[in-house]
Structure formats: structure tokens, C-alpha cells
Design an enzyme around this catalytic site. Sequence first.
Site, PDB file in Angstrom:
ATOM      1  N   GLU A 290       0.827  -1.220   0.000  1.00 19.90           N
ATOM      2  CA  GLU A 290       0.000   0.000   0.000  1.00 19.90           C
ATOM      3  C   GLU A 290       0.857   1.265   0.000  1.00 19.90           C
ATOM      4  O   GLU A 290       0.509   2.259  -0.616  1.00 19.90           O
ATOM      5  CB  GLU A 290      -0.892  -0.002   1.253  1.00 19.90           C
ATOM      6  CG  GLU A 290      -2.366   0.067   0.915  1.00 19.90           C
ATOM      7  CD  GLU A 290      -3.269  -0.055   2.137  1.00 19.90           C
ATOM      8  OE1 GLU A 290      -4.241  -0.798   2.022  1.00 19.90           O
ATOM      9  OE2 GLU A 290      -3.017   0.565   3.185  1.00 19.90           O
ATOM     10  N   HIS A 319       8.004 -26.354  -0.952  1.00 23.91           N
ATOM     11  CA  HIS A 319       7.299 -27.397  -1.698  1.00 23.91           C
ATOM     12  C   HIS A 319       6.132 -26.809  -2.473  1.00 23.91           C
ATOM     13  O   HIS A 319       5.211 -27.521  -2.855  1.00 23.91           O
ATOM     14  CB  HIS A 319       6.814 -28.472  -0.720  1.00 23.91           C
ATOM     15  CG  HIS A 319       7.937 -28.987   0.126  1.00 23.91           C
ATOM     16  ND1 HIS A 319       8.746 -30.033  -0.267  1.00 23.91           N
ATOM     17  CD2 HIS A 319       8.443 -28.536   1.302  1.00 23.91           C
ATOM     18  CE1 HIS A 319       9.673 -30.221   0.656  1.00 23.91           C
ATOM     19  NE2 HIS A 319       9.522 -29.326   1.613  1.00 23.91           N
ATOM     20  N   LYS A 432     -13.509   2.147  -1.092  1.00 26.13           N
ATOM     21  CA  LYS A 432     -14.397   2.375   0.062  1.00 26.13           C
ATOM     22  C   LYS A 432     -15.589   3.236  -0.348  1.00 26.13           C
ATOM     23  O   LYS A 432     -16.728   2.957   0.006  1.00 26.13           O
ATOM     24  CB  LYS A 432     -13.638   3.073   1.198  1.00 26.13           C
ATOM     25  CG  LYS A 432     -12.693   2.174   1.970  1.00 26.13           C
ATOM     26  CD  LYS A 432     -12.146   2.916   3.188  1.00 26.13           C
ATOM     27  CE  LYS A 432     -11.160   2.082   3.973  1.00 26.13           C
ATOM     28  NZ  LYS A 432     -10.678   2.711   5.194  1.00 26.13           N
TER      29      LYS A 432
HETATM   30  O1  PA5 Z   1      -3.254   1.554   6.004  1.00 23.30           O
HETATM   31  C1  PA5 Z   1      -4.366   2.026   5.911  1.00 23.30           C
HETATM   32  O2  PA5 Z   1      -4.589   3.206   6.208  1.00 23.30           O
HETATM   33  C2  PA5 Z   1      -5.556   1.188   5.479  1.00 23.30           C
HETATM   34  O3  PA5 Z   1      -5.190  -0.039   4.993  1.00 23.30           O
HETATM   35  C3  PA5 Z   1      -6.499   1.021   6.662  1.00 23.30           C
HETATM   36  O4  PA5 Z   1      -5.808   0.465   7.732  1.00 23.30           O
HETATM   37  C4  PA5 Z   1      -7.702   0.158   6.352  1.00 23.30           C
HETATM   38  O5  PA5 Z   1      -8.349   0.588   5.189  1.00 23.30           O
HETATM   39  C5  PA5 Z   1      -8.696   0.197   7.506  1.00 23.30           C
HETATM   40  O6  PA5 Z   1      -9.057   1.498   7.784  1.00 23.30           O
HETATM   41  P1  PA5 Z   1      -9.714   1.926   9.151  1.00 23.30           P
HETATM   42  O7  PA5 Z   1      -8.734   1.685  10.236  1.00 23.30           O
HETATM   43  O8  PA5 Z   1     -10.042   3.360   8.984  1.00 23.30           O
HETATM   44  O9  PA5 Z   1     -10.931   1.069   9.341  1.00 23.30           O
END
Ligand code: PA5
Length: 462
Positions: A290, A319, A432
Amino acid sequence: MIKLDYNFMMQEHIGAHGMTEEGIKKDLPKIQKALEKVVSNSGKGWQEWTELVNTPKKELDELVKFGADVRKKCEHFVVFGIGGSGLGPLAVASALLHFRHNELPKEKRNAPKYYIEDNIDPNRMAGLLDVIDIKTSYFNVITKSGETSETLSQFFIVYETLKKVLGEKEAKERIIVTTTVGKGTLYEIAKKEGFRIFDIGKGVGGRFSVFSNVGLVPFAVLGIDIHSLIDGAKASRTNSEINDISKNVALITAYLQVKSMENGKNISVLMPYSDPLKFMADFYAQLWGESLAKEVDNDGNKINCGQSPVKALGTTDQHSQVQLFMEGPFDKVVTFLAVEDYVALAPINETLGVENCDFLKGRSLNDLISAQMKATIFALKKQNRPSFTLSIEKVNAFSVGELLQYFMYQTAFAGAMLNIDTYNQPGVEEGKKATFAMMNRKGYEDKLKEVEAVKLSKSYQI
Ligand code: PA5
């Protein structure tokens, strides 16, 4: 201390796919610039996560007290959280609790059974409700934004059940909320319902939040030594801010990875030879994937950069995926995660006099797993495949803290070298918003129109 061996990243060992000392020397100014950028922003803006290691002892003590109190009353402890709100808790709990924690009889467990629910398959929810006793369960609902549909939905389902079974007053006691105080739907609900609320610092992004209350609250409830975890992270922070590339493991490995990307190694494999560290690879996959996958750089140039993380486990994946790592495209760089002392001993005393198995007699699974890892490293080197090895002495709260913090710094350095925004995730946000639109959330009418405008002129089917 995390030890690094990057011999098999070098040309001397793996030929043209490797690097040279002269090449590294040439890149030193770029490496130095990345270090300076990260260190000068330490504790500021979206880099507030670096300050979490300085959480005052008093605050940690209070969390330990809170955790012990919940632990006394609770048989089942459930975390609802996804992405950065679930992967840190999962990586730490699975590394530090007994490997078969939930299956241990109660008298051998000094913490409740735990469930980290980071997905919403209806079967998973139904399965959870089948195995926990709601009367003795506590739920930690974790979402930084307070808006994530998955987490909110899990909360609504469980809160309704809790109220039915225990009544409103007791149900409220069973929900612990970790979110951004002052912001978001979950915060508003929590305030109205009177739930216990823990704050997540403003400048701490989801995937960098494991040392905030996102991790510390569940760890305290599960009896994990949060003081040692934070001490390990602190040691790692110090190591990662050292102005000396020969000592700074996060900096040099960030460079090795970024340089590999430039050389067409678009895949980064993380392969722990440790079952407790298995979910470290999941944590890394989100953090690396990410953070570094970005369409544009900080100057607005379209670059579509990123390195796809692959999770592997030694020896299991020897494996399975190792054939691909050995003979597939030259597009991977492998990080091995080694443990020097497994603590548990599994001796092989008897091999039934079978001659072919004599080599195992008197040895142990400890010898075998270590030999398997070295053998895989050797075999990859023989095929001129780049790899480096990170080693820790033992899996414990200190070393797990060190590792998690190391991965965060490595990612921050790589982002700085790539000149990108390491801390945003516009791709995730778009999904989202589209979900809200498709579920007809108020305020997302325009987004729904946009989604519906993607009409299929033709549908391909066999
Ligand atoms: O790293 C990030 O910001 C995202 O992957 C969030 O952790 C994920 O989308 C979950 O978001 P939230 O903590 O707002 O529910």
C-alpha cells in the site's frame, strides 16, 4: 538486534542480477537524502508513528492494568478491524502467544481465547458466533477512520446480540472502541453509547499504527508484554536513524529493494522460517504494497511504481512457490527471515533403523529447519536469484517490536528514495467510496451515478 546478510544481493555472488560496491557508493547521495528526509520528519505529520515508541511508561502501565482487568472477566476476546487495524494485532498475537493458544485448556492459558476478525465472509461471522460464548466475550472494534463498512457492520451485528443476551447496560461494557477521537462515525456512536474509547494519534496511518492503541489495547488484554514490545521498537528506531549506511539495516535494505525494483525485480518475497512469524509477511505485504504503490511521484510525474509483495513460509513454500522463485522470471528479490533459537526443541531420537533416514537420527526439527533455510538460500544463489537474510535471535516481545519497527522504517526510506507519498492510499479510498455508493449510503449519490455509468455494452460469457 536484527542481523543482516546481503551477500547474495551482490554481483560477486549472483552475477549480472546483483549489485556492485561501486554502484552502491555511487548511490550514496541518494541514500543519504532519503535518510535525511525520513529523520528530519520523524515525529511530524504522517510520521508521528515514529514517536509511538516514546509512549510514557505510565500510559503503558495504565494499559496493562486495563488489560488485566478485562482479561479477568473475559473468556473470548474478539478484535474487529481490517487492513492496518487488524494486521498488526494479528502479526503480534500470533508471534507471541502460545502457538496453539486457543486450543490450550483454560488452566494452561493465561489469556482469553482470541479472534482477529479482519474479514466479513458471512460464514466467518456465523462461525465466530458458534464458537464464542457471547456472555463471556469482549469486543475491541478498531477503525482509524471510524467509517470502514466491514468493521462497522461487524460491530452492529455483535452489539445487537450482546444487548439481547446481556441487556443494554452490560452490552456497553463489552465493547471497547479504538478510533480517532473527535472524528468519524464510530467515534460518534461510541460517545453516544458510552463505550470505552481509546484514541489513535492523528498522524498515525493504519499500517503504521501497531504501536498505538490499535495494537497496545488488544496486546494488554492478551497479556503480551507491551513494555518489551515498545522497547524493541525503540531500539529499532535508534538503529534506523543512525547516520551510517553500514549500520542502518532498514536503510540499506530499503536501498537494496528499490535498486532491485529499478533492475526489474517487481516482486518482493518475504519468507519467514518460523510459524509464529508467518503473519509478519501479511503485515509486510500491506505495509510495502500500500505504501509504495503510487501512480504519481511527489512532483506529479506519472510513475505507477510499486513492488508486489509475496508471502511465503519456510519450509512449507519450498514445496510450493520455491520452484517459481528458482526458475521463474528474474523478477523477484527474496527476504529470508531467520530465527537463530527456536526455544522449543523437537529431537528426532529414533529412525527405526532405516538406513536412508540415519542422517536424521540424533538430530532435531531445529537442525532440519535451519538446514532447509540455508539450503534454499544456497539454491537461489546458484540460480543467480537475489536474496538477503534478516536474523533475530529469538521470537519474543522485544524482537517482534524491533522487526515491526524495522519494516516501517524500511518502507519509509524506500518511499523517500522513490520520491512518493508513502502515507496515502487513494486506491483503497476509491474502493471504500464505491462500496458506500453501492450500499446507498447518503451523500454518495454522485458516486453511485459514476459507478452505474460503467454500463457493460456487451457481456463476455462462455
Ligand atoms: O493503512 C491504511 O490506512 C488502510 O489499509 C487502513 O488500515 C484500512 O483501510 C482500515 O481502515 P480503518 O482503520 O479506517 O478502518
